[in-house]
Design a protein around this motif. Structure first.
Motif, PDB file in Angstrom:
ATOM      1  N   ARG A   1     -13.103   5.347   5.206  1.00 21.52           N
ATOM      2  CA  ARG A   1     -12.958   4.431   4.065  1.00 21.52           C
ATOM      3  C   ARG A   1     -11.699   3.568   4.219  1.00 21.52           C
ATOM      4  NH1 ARG A   1     -16.557   5.425  -0.048  1.00 21.52           N
ATOM      5  NH2 ARG A   1     -17.631   7.410   0.127  1.00 21.52           N
ATOM      6  N   HIS A   2     -10.688   4.156   4.798  1.00 23.60           N
ATOM      7  CA  HIS A   2      -9.467   3.392   5.024  1.00 23.60           C
ATOM      8  C   HIS A   2      -9.720   2.261   6.023  1.00 23.60           C
ATOM      9  CE1 HIS A   2      -5.598   2.680   7.206  1.00 23.60           C
ATOM     10  NE2 HIS A   2      -5.308   2.330   5.970  1.00 23.60           N
ATOM     11  N   ARG A   3     -10.383   2.601   7.128  1.00 25.12           N
ATOM     12  CA  ARG A   3     -10.668   1.583   8.146  1.00 25.12           C
ATOM     13  C   ARG A   3     -11.548   0.478   7.581  1.00 25.12           C
ATOM     14  NH1 ARG A   3     -14.026   3.182  13.494  1.00 25.12           N
ATOM     15  NH2 ARG A   3     -15.785   2.941  12.073  1.00 25.12           N
ATOM     16  N   ARG A   4     -12.464   0.861   6.707  1.00 22.32           N
ATOM     17  CA  ARG A   4     -13.407  -0.058   6.082  1.00 22.32           C
ATOM     18  C   ARG A   4     -12.728  -0.959   5.050  1.00 22.32           C
ATOM     19  NH1 ARG A   4     -18.915   0.227   5.261  1.00 22.32           N
ATOM     20  NH2 ARG A   4     -19.675  -0.074   3.148  1.00 22.32           N
ATOM     21  N   GLY A   5     -11.473  -0.655   4.699  1.00 21.84           N
ATOM     22  CA  GLY A   5     -10.767  -1.468   3.718  1.00 21.84           C
ATOM     23  C   GLY A   5     -10.985  -1.041   2.285  1.00 21.84           C
ATOM     24  N   GLU A   6     -11.525   0.168   2.060  1.00 20.81           N
ATOM     25  CA  GLU A   6     -11.789   0.606   0.688  1.00 20.81           C
ATOM     26  C   GLU A   6     -10.589   1.284   0.036  1.00 20.81           C
ATOM     27  OE1 GLU A   6     -15.264   2.955   0.030  1.00 20.81           O
ATOM     28  OE2 GLU A   6     -16.592   1.550   1.039  1.00 20.81           O
ATOM     29  N   LEU A   7      -9.647   1.771   0.849  1.00 21.66           N
ATOM     30  CA  LEU A   7      -8.504   2.500   0.294  1.00 21.66           C
ATOM     31  C   LEU A   7      -7.219   1.709   0.539  1.00 21.66           C
ATOM     32  CD1 LEU A   7      -9.172   6.188   1.456  1.00 21.66           C
ATOM     33  CD2 LEU A   7      -9.680   5.161  -0.765  1.00 21.66           C
ATOM     34  N   PRO A   8      -6.552   1.240  -0.506  1.00 23.16           N
ATOM     35  CA  PRO A   8      -5.320   0.464  -0.321  1.00 23.16           C
ATOM     36  C   PRO A   8      -4.129   1.361  -0.006  1.00 23.16           C
ATOM     37  CG  PRO A   8      -5.787   0.694  -2.651  1.00 23.16           C
ATOM     38  CD  PRO A   8      -6.890   1.395  -1.935  1.00 23.16           C
ATOM     39  N   VAL A   9      -4.146   1.955   1.179  1.00 18.82           N
ATOM     40  CA  VAL A   9      -3.060   2.837   1.624  1.00 18.82           C
ATOM     41  C   VAL A   9      -2.804   2.577   3.101  1.00 18.82           C
ATOM     42  CG1 VAL A   9      -3.644   4.697   0.007  1.00 18.82           C
ATOM     43  CG2 VAL A   9      -4.643   4.701   2.304  1.00 18.82           C
ATOM     44  N   THR A  10      -1.660   3.080   3.582  1.00 17.94           N
ATOM     45  CA  THR A  10      -1.507   3.262   5.017  1.00 17.94           C
ATOM     46  C   THR A  10      -1.519   4.761   5.282  1.00 17.94           C
ATOM     47  OG1 THR A  10       0.888   3.336   4.871  1.00 17.94           O
ATOM     48  CG2 THR A  10      -0.111   1.177   5.278  1.00 17.94           C
ATOM     49  N   ILE A  11      -1.871   5.154   6.491  1.00 18.62           N
ATOM     50  CA  ILE A  11      -1.932   6.585   6.820  1.00 18.62           C
ATOM     51  C   ILE A  11      -1.007   6.837   7.990  1.00 18.62           C
ATOM     52  CG2 ILE A  11      -3.450   8.540   7.300  1.00 18.62           C
ATOM     53  CD1 ILE A  11      -5.790   6.965   6.258  1.00 18.62           C
ATOM     54  N   PRO A  12       0.276   7.119   7.737  1.00 17.98           N
ATOM     55  CA  PRO A  12       1.234   7.299   8.845  1.00 17.98           C
ATOM     56  C   PRO A  12       0.948   8.533   9.675  1.00 17.98           C
ATOM     57  CG  PRO A  12       2.347   7.206   6.694  1.00 17.98           C
ATOM     58  CD  PRO A  12       0.891   7.253   6.430  1.00 17.98           C
ATOM     59  N   MET A  13       0.256   9.512   9.095  1.00 15.41           N
ATOM     60  CA  MET A  13       0.014  10.726   9.901  1.00 15.41           C
ATOM     61  C   MET A  13      -1.010  11.651   9.270  1.00 15.41           C
ATOM     62  SD  MET A  13       3.420  12.983   9.014  1.00 15.41           S
ATOM     63  CE  MET A  13       4.499  11.548   8.926  1.00 15.41           C
TER      64      MET A  13
ATOM     65  N   PRO B   1       0.820  -1.207   0.000  1.00 12.20           N
ATOM     66  CA  PRO B   1       0.000   0.000   0.000  1.00 12.20           C
ATOM     67  C   PRO B   1       0.856   1.261   0.000  1.00 12.20           C
ATOM     68  CG  PRO B   1      -0.049  -1.046   2.167  1.00 12.20           C
ATOM     69  CD  PRO B   1       0.678  -1.979   1.251  1.00 12.20           C
ATOM     70  N   LEU B   2       0.418   2.301  -0.722  1.00  9.24           N
ATOM     71  CA  LEU B   2       1.104   3.594  -0.665  1.00  9.24           C
ATOM     72  C   LEU B   2       0.882   4.214   0.713  1.00  9.24           C
ATOM     73  CD1 LEU B   2       0.299   5.229  -4.138  1.00  9.24           C
ATOM     74  CD2 LEU B   2       2.328   3.927  -3.441  1.00  9.24           C
ATOM     75  N   ARG B   3       1.857   5.022   1.128  1.00  4.67           N
ATOM     76  CA  ARG B   3       1.763   5.728   2.411  1.00  4.67           C
ATOM     77  C   ARG B   3       1.204   7.131   2.159  1.00  4.67           C
ATOM     78  NH1 ARG B   3       7.852   5.661   3.668  1.00  4.67           N
ATOM     79  NH2 ARG B   3       7.707   6.193   1.465  1.00  4.67           N
TER      80      ARG B   3
ATOM     81  N   THR C   1      -8.944   8.612  17.231  1.00  8.22           N
ATOM     82  CA  THR C   1      -9.928   7.532  17.388  1.00  8.22           C
ATOM     83  C   THR C   1      -9.740   6.473  16.309  1.00  8.22           C
ATOM     84  OG1 THR C   1     -11.551   8.972  18.414  1.00  8.22           O
ATOM     85  CG2 THR C   1     -12.402   7.018  17.308  1.00  8.22           C
ATOM     86  N   PHE C   2      -9.324   6.906  15.142  1.00  9.59           N
ATOM     87  CA  PHE C   2      -9.093   5.965  14.043  1.00  9.59           C
ATOM     88  C   PHE C   2      -7.704   5.324  14.121  1.00  9.59           C
ATOM     89  CE2 PHE C   2     -12.682   8.239  12.186  1.00  9.59           C
ATOM     90  CZ  PHE C   2     -13.344   7.232  11.529  1.00  9.59           C
ATOM     91  N   GLY C   3      -6.974   5.616  15.205  1.00 11.47           N
ATOM     92  CA  GLY C   3      -5.656   5.013  15.370  1.00 11.47           C
ATOM     93  C   GLY C   3      -4.592   5.642  14.487  1.00 11.47           C
ATOM     94  N   VAL C   4      -4.839   6.861  14.037  1.00 11.07           N
ATOM     95  CA  VAL C   4      -3.880   7.549  13.157  1.00 11.07           C
ATOM     96  C   VAL C   4      -3.201   8.662  13.943  1.00 11.07           C
ATOM     97  CG1 VAL C   4      -3.714   9.061  11.121  1.00 11.07           C
ATOM     98  CG2 VAL C   4      -5.158   7.003  11.035  1.00 11.07           C
ATOM     99  N   PRO C   5      -1.861   8.772  13.879  1.00 11.55           N
ATOM    100  CA  PRO C   5      -1.165   9.859  14.578  1.00 11.55           C
ATOM    101  C   PRO C   5      -1.582  11.236  14.051  1.00 11.55           C
ATOM    102  CG  PRO C   5       0.386   8.162  13.858  1.00 11.55           C
ATOM    103  CD  PRO C   5      -0.928   7.852  13.212  1.00 11.55           C
ATOM    104  N   PHE C   6      -1.686  12.186  14.988  1.00  9.35           N
ATOM    105  CA  PHE C   6      -2.055  13.554  14.631  1.00  9.35           C
ATOM    106  C   PHE C   6      -0.946  14.502  15.048  1.00  9.35           C
ATOM    107  CE2 PHE C   6      -3.556  17.703  15.909  1.00  9.35           C
ATOM    108  CZ  PHE C   6      -4.271  18.110  14.806  1.00  9.35           C
ATOM    109  N   PHE C   7      -0.507  15.375  14.146  1.00 10.18           N
ATOM    110  CA  PHE C   7       0.496  16.385  14.496  1.00 10.18           C
ATOM    111  C   PHE C   7      -0.065  17.778  14.253  1.00 10.18           C
ATOM    112  CE2 PHE C   7       3.089  12.696  12.935  1.00 10.18           C
ATOM    113  CZ  PHE C   7       3.503  12.279  14.204  1.00 10.18           C
TER     114      PHE C   7
END
Lengths: 293, 293, 293, 293
Positions: free
Chosen positions: C115-127, C95-97, C141-147
């Motif tokens: 959509r990412h959590r649902r599996g619709e987007l083939p990516v990872t979301i590092p931040m 998956p693209l970052r 809440t979605f387990g994604v880091p926030f800066f």
């Protein structure tokens, strides 16, 4: 005189608009009821509870409407006008007279003629005028007179415009520019004195100047649109009546885009013409209120 | 007690419907004016000039509305009821209480919770109920209580329905089935006594029974749709509130169709809920009048 | 290292584009077959039979793909490059970052996270990065880091841009501006070195400058749109990826238009992100070829 | 003999489909290249990497195509057939011959005739047949022959079908039912031996039997649709080519719905006919693969 539209005999539309104030709806409903009318459709829009603008369209049924119209008009002048409101009242059984101006393209023109023949447009079409002769035979097939007024070369269009004015003046209630590729002068607009509806292509974003479909193709737009609007002094900047879009892809050429554009143009223009003919549109500032549901 | 919605304080909606007759609009407008109300929106629909049905929705502004409501209600009973018309009057500043029932799918549920938090839906959400626990954490993140009522195995659902009824009864003004995958019994519908809105997928043509997306794929449909409707005794056959479609192609799998279907389901359901919450819908026979413009 | 996407293991996408010439399809198909690949999807577009441009996307399946990639890459350099064509090859199971930049509005951001959590987007979301803190809790809440990187006051944004670059550099494959209300400098674009996707509202016609929804309301537009595009040096003028519109009426306020605009923005942006993540887009000049069927 | 379409001279379409297997794309691309063809468009679809079905459409340019066709056909029989694949090859400069069958309604018929005259449909129209004479004059205005074959009373249509078969047989490559209100027998379908395309209204949900617009009105549908499909033995159940919808409201009568339905019917049918004429459609089981981008 034109034959009335049978199912609309004794039906009137009444448009009232102006500064909002308490009791308008009541005042108008009383007036209609007092004169024997039964309201069968009412749309109303206000921009805010205080200091806003008020817009209302009523359709009412009144047996022997024609005999009652003078009294109703007098009542409206007496009660509605002093409130600072404007009104217009129409016997809906009398179709508006519509002239169509076209150039070489036939898609918008033929769709209007066909819908009219089919009974979808409550208008009469006393004439079609074009600066070319390409569409003459088609127009006459529909039983509609065709007049050819060639464009003048150069920037002075006063003579050809005068000729068109001579044909239209007194004979029509509104004019439709169905892909008429000539600039209309402000002088013409003032002299004609009836509403003029135009259709043009629209894109997101807009592409100014010549070759819009080529530019849209270069930018790779995914939607092609069309906008129908009333013509005002500022070219293509008048109040919008209706808009729509179709989806396109990278696989379509500029010519394809133009063909898809033609489809959406004829659809949008025919809706705008229908709503104008049914007296569903109120112009206000540079926008419209369209009571179309 | 719930705090009133600030910008809707002193705003009421009045729905009147029944057999059409001359003078209704006038009668109602007089009544509202007499009681100090100023009509700021009015939609009206009649099915025909004689012998038809009449439907009207008014929104009016009346300073100190709460104090005036009893008198207005008495007036309506006195003047409108004898004409054979039904009426309902609502203080629009008091949000309806909406319960959401869901199963495992979160798309419709989360969209409603998010729109509510955003201020788009004039409701309160006292609870969400599910026969699974998958969505519990998400629901609570939005500050909404979550109750788990497991489904009973077998065809007798009376006990779990009784438990749900116990939670809902007296606490909510309407119920939304946001992809709640349990059949609702007629007994439940009667006992709950408030409107229930459901969403389901729709195709052209319809595919009956299990695996509709697989069947739609086999037939090669080009559009996937969703329908929001009021729940009646006949499953999925109640009055339609809203519908929409999205375009699909042969390249999409049955799973893709289902994902696209989820998008259109959440959009359609959120519009249906909004219009219900704004009191824009009149049920009549097996269809609806939706005054949404 | 990120876990590969199970159903895409051993699947690769190969993009080839450049000046059209006889035999390209054959050359590439031979190469893939020779190296044990089976083509399972192929889209091709040429702008003309001679002197035009050629664009192709292949998805192929190759058992033990990872082991074969170096040889396939060498082959491509040897055969395709000499023909003047550019190519790119991707293992689709990786998956693209994606980084998401947002401001206060949550509609586009939350839709991507969901959509990412649902599996619709083939990516990872590092931040996720924002110049405000409003969306911090939701993102986490979605387990994604926030800066949080506050905007600098004044026109010099070099310090805050440097801070954002420090976070992104080396960690992401593309950046999405999900209603990020800060101008991106050309310097930033050059330094970041990965594609940046933006979403903005669109109208027919376009309304330049501040308050576009108010201007659209004044002109009475009947459609509200959104455009997703790649960011280039010219603000909002980069290659269009996707567009869509929703219908509006005179009864809707500027605030209503904005809410409807938010709905179409999140839908358009999520499609653009999906197609980018699936490597379906070729940029060419100032437009895109999107192989999405 | 019909004049070839100038801009399509030396252009061929090649459709190949059947059980998927490694190397098909390569095999076909080699074959075309070997015979001097340059692929200018290629669409490919597979239902899965192993054990699935393979569908491919190529458009290629080959100078002096006509002279090369026999060799290419021989090659296809030699290489593609043994793989269990079916193929068809067409010289795209030779327009298909299309017959249109109509009854009294003119909307679909006229739209096809007009698009043909405009150059949008790459077909010839050797004849139009109707069981009524209403559309005769219009058809002939477009320079297309019109034949009147009255319907037989009773359920036995064999004589009128025989008459229609006599007119069509050998003269046409496909038949379009443009709101032709007669049931086609299986016997007719077998004997005619060319594809037959039909258009019919579609609703969500479907309404079976007579008076569908009235039933749709009673249920209060919010969308009216149309479906174009190939005719098979099961009435209205054949593979879907294209579908679309338009939005309607409670304010529209059953007659209004029918008029809106006519608009969407003509649009959907004209797209289906175009794609068939361009050889973009593969029938498979009870659905279609439409390569239309």
């Amino acid at each position: 005189m034109t034959a009335p539209i049978p199912h609309l005999v004794d039906h009137a539309s009444l448009i009232v608009h102006g500064p909002d104030q308490a009791g308008i709806v009541n005042e108008i409903a009383s007036l209609v009821a007092r004169r024997g009318g039964n309201i069968i459709a009412l749309d109303q829009h206000s921009t805010g509870p205080s200091g806003g603008d008020f817009f209302q369209r009523i359709v009412f049924h009144r047996p022997d409407l024609v005999a009652a119209l003078p009294d109703i008009r007098a009542d409206l002048d007496e009660t509605v006008k002093p409130m600072g409101l404007e009104w217009r009242l129409r016997d809906l059984s009398l179709p508006l007279r519509m002239a169509v101006l076209a150039s070489k393209s036939d898609h918008c023109l033929l769709d209007l003629l066909w819908r009219h023949r089919r009974g979808e447009l409550p208008v009469t079409i006393p004439m079609t005028i074009s600066n070319h002769t390409d569409v003459a035979d088609d127009v006459r097939t529909f039983g509609v007179p065709f007049f050819h007024v060639p464009s003048q070369s150069g920037s002075d269009k006063s003579q050809s415009e005068a000729e068109i004015l001579g044909l239209l003046k007194g004979n029509v209630d509104f004019v439709v520019l169905a892909r008429y590729m000539q600039v209309i002068s402000n002088d013409f607009l003032e002299k004609i004195g009836v509403p003029v509806i135009n259709i043009h292509h629209s894109f997101l974003p807009a592409f100014i100047g010549a070759g819009p479909y080529r530019k849209a193709k270069e930018r790779g737009v995914k939607l092609i649109g069309a906008t129908a609007h009333y013509v005002t002094e500022e070219l293509d900047e008048g109040p919008i009546i209706e808009q729509d879009v179709v989806r396109v892809t990278h696989a379509e050429t500029a010519a394809d885009l133009q063909a898809r554009g033609a489809d959406v143009e004829r659809a949008v223009l025919s809706r705008a013409v229908l709503w104008h003919a049914q007296d569903r549109i109120i112009r206000h500032g540079n926008h419209t209120i369209v009571f179309n549901t």
